[in-house]
Design a protein around this motif. Structure first.
Motif: not given
Length: 178
Positions: A89-115
């Motif tokens: 409920k917190a994830y889907y109920g708070n757009r900013m929290f959900m956006a942070y989690c989604c962006v963090a996920c993609e950023v982590l994957y891109i960072s792992l590629f760069l590393l």
């Protein structure tokens, strides 16, 4: 043109309207971009199955969520107000929290590629340990992204179980009807 419905999002005039087609297209493009990153990472790092498992979880949980939404007759897969899970409920109920989690996920994957570009040894844990002790900007980004990534994976697991339960209950109720 698809019928505009109150589903999810804001249009150019600030009204909460999105087409059904647009909502599905958004989810599909998100899954495709994540899939591409995870497939690339599965080829760069060992064990590659870690990334392929994350891909299966991402696609499976979202497909089940969309299917269960359809079975329940809901307008949006993000309508989880009747869920009993507080994180879901917190994830889907708070757009900013959900956006942070989604962006963090993609950023982590891109960072792992760069590393991986600077490493001769491509074992995931070795690269992570080396990057954290190194203290580079990419390493800091990896560490900052880990929390949002972990929450998103937990939500995917919760989403998959919750949606599977809806599908099973639907089948049971269907069999009990004359």
């Amino acid at each position: 043109m698809a019928e505009a419905r109150n589903i999810d999002g804001v249009n150019g005039s600030g009204q909460k309207q999105v087409s059904t087609f647009g909502a599905v297209l958004d989810m599909v493009t998100d899954r495709i971009s994540t899939a591409c990153l995870l497939v690339i990472l599965s080829q760069v790092y060992r064990p590659g199955m870690v990334f392929l498992s994350l891909l299966a979880l991402d696609i499976g949980s979202h497909w089940l969520q969309m299917y269960s939404t359809f079975l329940l007759g809901k307008a949006s897969h993000k309508d989880v107000k009747d869920s009993t899970n507080w994180l879901f409920k917190a994830y889907y109920g708070n757009r900013m929290f959900m956006a942070y989690c989604c962006v963090a996920c993609e950023v982590l994957y891109i960072s792992l590629f760069l590393l991986a570009q600077n490493e001769t040894e491509k074992k995931l844990m070795d690269v992570l340990k080396a990057s954290i002790t190194e203290g580079s900007l990419v390493s800091v980004v990896v560490v900052l992204s880990l929390f949002g990534w972990a929450i998103k994976q937990l939500v995917n697991i919760i989403q998959m179980k919750t949606a599977a339960d809806v599908c099973v209950l639907h089948d049971i109720n269907k069999k009990e009807r004359p």
